[in-house]
Every structure is written in structure tokens, then in C-alpha cells.
Design an enzyme around this catalytic site. Structure first.
Site, PDB file in Angstrom:
ATOM      1  N   HIS A  22       6.024  14.051  74.367  1.00  0.00           N
ATOM      2  CA  HIS A  22       6.781  13.014  75.060  1.00  0.00           C
ATOM      3  C   HIS A  22       7.094  11.853  74.115  1.00  0.00           C
ATOM      4  CE1 HIS A  22       6.882   9.351  77.711  1.00  0.00           C
ATOM      5  NE2 HIS A  22       7.925  10.060  78.112  1.00  0.00           N
ATOM      6  N   ASP A  30      25.250  15.970  61.726  1.00  0.00           N
ATOM      7  CA  ASP A  30      26.478  16.605  61.259  1.00  0.00           C
ATOM      8  C   ASP A  30      26.336  17.000  59.792  1.00  0.00           C
ATOM      9  OD1 ASP A  30      27.208  14.356  59.585  1.00  0.00           O
ATOM     10  OD2 ASP A  30      28.258  13.412  61.259  1.00  0.00           O
ATOM     11  N   ASP A  64      13.845  12.000  77.948  1.00  0.00           N
ATOM     12  CA  ASP A  64      12.857  11.016  78.410  1.00  0.00           C
ATOM     13  C   ASP A  64      13.415  10.195  79.572  1.00  0.00           C
ATOM     14  OD1 ASP A  64      10.914   9.044  78.699  1.00  0.00           O
ATOM     15  OD2 ASP A  64      10.636   8.797  76.541  1.00  0.00           O
ATOM     16  N   MET A  74      25.281   7.625  66.346  1.00  0.00           N
ATOM     17  CA  MET A  74      25.481   6.741  65.205  1.00  0.00           C
ATOM     18  C   MET A  74      26.787   5.977  65.415  1.00  0.00           C
ATOM     19  SD  MET A  74      26.047   7.495  61.152  1.00  0.00           S
ATOM     20  CE  MET A  74      24.386   8.023  60.771  1.00  0.00           C
ATOM     21  N   TYR A 113      19.690   5.743  60.386  1.00  0.00           N
ATOM     22  CA  TYR A 113      19.009   6.415  59.272  1.00  0.00           C
ATOM     23  C   TYR A 113      17.502   6.154  59.311  1.00  0.00           C
ATOM     24  CZ  TYR A 113      23.483   7.331  56.858  1.00  0.00           C
ATOM     25  OH  TYR A 113      24.726   7.773  56.513  1.00  0.00           O
ATOM     26  N   TYR A 131      30.807  10.933  62.352  1.00  0.00           N
ATOM     27  CA  TYR A 131      29.943  10.198  63.286  1.00  0.00           C
ATOM     28  C   TYR A 131      29.504  11.099  64.432  1.00  0.00           C
ATOM     29  CZ  TYR A 131      31.229   5.985  60.738  1.00  0.00           C
ATOM     30  OH  TYR A 131      31.405   5.035  59.748  1.00  0.00           O
ATOM     31  N   ASN A 133      26.485  12.495  64.667  1.00  0.00           N
ATOM     32  CA  ASN A 133      25.019  12.559  64.654  1.00  0.00           C
ATOM     33  C   ASN A 133      24.452  12.088  65.992  1.00  0.00           C
ATOM     34  OD1 ASN A 133      24.885  13.205  61.761  1.00  0.00           O
ATOM     35  ND2 ASN A 133      25.769  11.167  61.564  1.00  0.00           N
TER      36      ASN A 133
END
Length: 142
Positions: A22, A30, A64, A74, A113, A131, A133
């Protein structure tokens, strides 16, 4: 192979998904993401796109429910003239498995990052969209 599990999910990936607890996070990155230099654990899924992997993972992976936005994108850097239609695909896929309000936040590139460095694992894909990710925070299996 197993019944009911997408063949896109490798043995290594299913092992990592099962190991996660959890609030652990996984990055689906990407093809441009510096996955190897940021990952504590790296899974290669070259040749696959993020939307296909996301659709394969979510039937097995609870998000969650104790946080408002368990999925993170991102953010586009200021000054980059980039469209992100892939984000709409992500929202549709997530809604299919986790109905409700918008579960996504955007995270500034360098903050993304840093979170990736602390993620349980990074899945490196062959996704070519910019973009593209995504970070998913694991929830509780009920």
C-alpha cells in the site's frame, strides 16, 4: 502464461506488482524517460505503449483510495508547445477500472524525476508520445 492476465504483463512485472505494498508507487515511463538511471528496479517493456500496459495492469492493481489523486502525470514544461492527447486516453482507461472523480495530478518535470527515483519500480516502454509518463500509487486489495 496465465488465464485472465494480459500477455503484455511479463513474469517480472507481475512479480513486482505483487511485491508492492500500500502506497508504493510504480512509474510507467515513455521511451524518452531516463528509466535506467532513475530506477531502483527496472522492467523493460520495449515495443509496448503506455495505454496498453495501463489497461493490462489496472484490472490487477488497486489505486490508493486514501489519497485524492493516486495517478500522477509529468507536467509539460513551460514554453513547450506540446499537446498531450494521450492523457485523455489514460483518464478513460483509469475511469474504466476506478470510476469517480479525476484521479490525476500533474507534477513538475524535475519533481516527477525525484519521485521516480523513490518509486518501487519503473516500467520502461516504447511509448513515443511526449510527456506520456505516469506514476500510480498502489492501494489496498479488498
Amino acid at each position: 502464461m496465465l488465464k485472465g492476465i494480459s500477455p503484455l504483463i511479463s513474469p517480472e512485472l507481475i512479480k513486482l506488482l505483487m511485491e508492492m505494498g500500500h502506497a508504493d508507487e510504480i512509474v510507467i515511463a515513455d521511451g524518452n524517460f531516463p528509466a535506467a538511471s532513475h530506477a531502483q528496479r527496472l522492467v523493460r517493456c520495449d515495443g509496448h505503449g503506455v495505454p496498453e500496459l495501463l489497461a493490462a495492469i489496472l484490472p490487477l492493481f488497486p489505486l490508493d483510495s486514501y489519497v485524492e489523486q493516486p495517478a500522477s502525470l509529468m507536467a509539460v514544461m513551460p514554453g513547450d508547445n506540446v499537446e498531450t492527447p494521450i492523457w485523455d486516453r489514460y483518464r478513460d482507461i483509469v475511469r474504466d477500472h476506478h470510476p469517480g472523480s479525476d484521479l490525476f495530478e500533474t507534477v513538475e518535470r524535475f519533481a516527477f524525476y525525484e519521485r521516480a527515483k523513490n518509486a518501487y519500480a519503473i516500467v520502461a516502454t516504447g511509448e513515443t508520445a511526449l510527456y506520456a509518463n505516469l506514476i500510480l500509487k498502489k492501494g489496498v486489495v479488498v
